[in-house]
Design an enzyme around this catalytic site. Structure first.
Site, PDB file in Angstrom:
ATOM      1  N   PRO A 185       0.774  -1.249   0.000  1.00  0.00           N
ATOM      2  CA  PRO A 185       0.000   0.000   0.000  1.00  0.00           C
ATOM      3  C   PRO A 185       0.807   1.303   0.000  1.00  0.00           C
ATOM      4  O   PRO A 185       0.785   2.071   0.966  1.00  0.00           O
ATOM      5  CB  PRO A 185      -0.836  -0.138   1.275  1.00  0.00           C
ATOM      6  CG  PRO A 185       0.040  -0.916   2.189  1.00  0.00           C
ATOM      7  CD  PRO A 185       0.771  -1.892   1.315  1.00  0.00           C
ATOM      8  N   CYS A 186       1.468   1.578  -1.108  1.00  0.00           N
ATOM      9  CA  CYS A 186       2.230   2.825  -1.222  1.00  0.00           C
ATOM     10  C   CYS A 186       1.318   4.051  -1.206  1.00  0.00           C
ATOM     11  O   CYS A 186       1.776   5.159  -0.910  1.00  0.00           O
ATOM     12  CB  CYS A 186       3.111   2.810  -2.459  1.00  0.00           C
ATOM     13  SG  CYS A 186       2.231   2.596  -4.003  1.00  0.00           S
ATOM     14  N   HIS A 187       0.034   3.854  -1.449  1.00  0.00           N
ATOM     15  CA  HIS A 187      -0.913   4.979  -1.416  1.00  0.00           C
ATOM     16  C   HIS A 187      -1.090   5.518   0.007  1.00  0.00           C
ATOM     17  O   HIS A 187      -1.594   6.627   0.184  1.00  0.00           O
ATOM     18  CB  HIS A 187      -2.275   4.564  -2.008  1.00  0.00           C
ATOM     19  CG  HIS A 187      -2.950   3.454  -1.278  1.00  0.00           C
ATOM     20  ND1 HIS A 187      -2.644   2.123  -1.506  1.00  0.00           N
ATOM     21  CD2 HIS A 187      -3.912   3.460  -0.327  1.00  0.00           C
ATOM     22  CE1 HIS A 187      -3.387   1.357  -0.713  1.00  0.00           C
ATOM     23  NE2 HIS A 187      -4.168   2.154   0.014  1.00  0.00           N
TER      24      HIS A 187
END
Length: 157
Positions: free
Chosen positions: A120-122
């Site tokens: 989850p780089c968001h």
């Protein structure tokens, strides 16, 4: 390597992987033909992504095999520890990895994350709470953060 295309609320996504795990999930900026028969090694990933978008999955349970440098993999492993609905700043991430001056290197590794949503780089934001760079586009990052938020906005109209 096996490949499939699925449709998500944010557009078409391409999943790539084999028996060693998922190597990439990417959001596409073009309209694609959805794969009719998903390869067996990718089925669980496609199902879990659908559950995520339906709101019934908050954590993924997939065998991952992202390709990158040791440093990138270290950053991606840390990203996986950020809980659903939470965010972390680039500075906090750099400090957690042991070097507060590595913000640019951390941001670069974050931007090269090959496994959209599952890693989850968001969930990484600026220290001031601002949305900063996102390979899938800031509108998608905002959508994902809203989707995961425990505080749902209600529309009056």
């Amino acid at each position: 390597m096996e490949t499939c295309i699925i449709y998500t609320p944010l557009g078409y996504a391409k999943i790539v992987g084999d028996v060693d795990g998922i190597t990439s999930i990417s959001i596409l900026n073009t309209e694609e033909k959805v794969t009719d028969i998903i390869p067996e090694v990718l089925e669980d990933c496609a199902i879990q992504l659908k559950e995520y978008f339906d709101g019934s999955r908050k954590q993924f349970s997939l065998k991952l095999n992202p390709q990158g440098t040791d440093f990138q993999k270290k950053v991606w492993e840390y990203l996986e520890q950020i809980p659903y609905g939470k965010t972390c700043s680039y500075l906090e991430l750099s400090k957690a990895l042991g070097d507060s001056k590595a913000i640019r290197a951390v941001a670069n590794a974050n931007g090269k994350n090959p496994i959209w949503i599952v890693i989850p780089c968001h969930r990484i934001i600026g220290s001031d709470g601002s949305l900063t760079g996102y390979a899938g586009g800031l509108h998608r990052k905002q959508w994902l953060l809203n989707h995961e938020s425990p505080f749902k906005q209600m529309s009056l109209f």
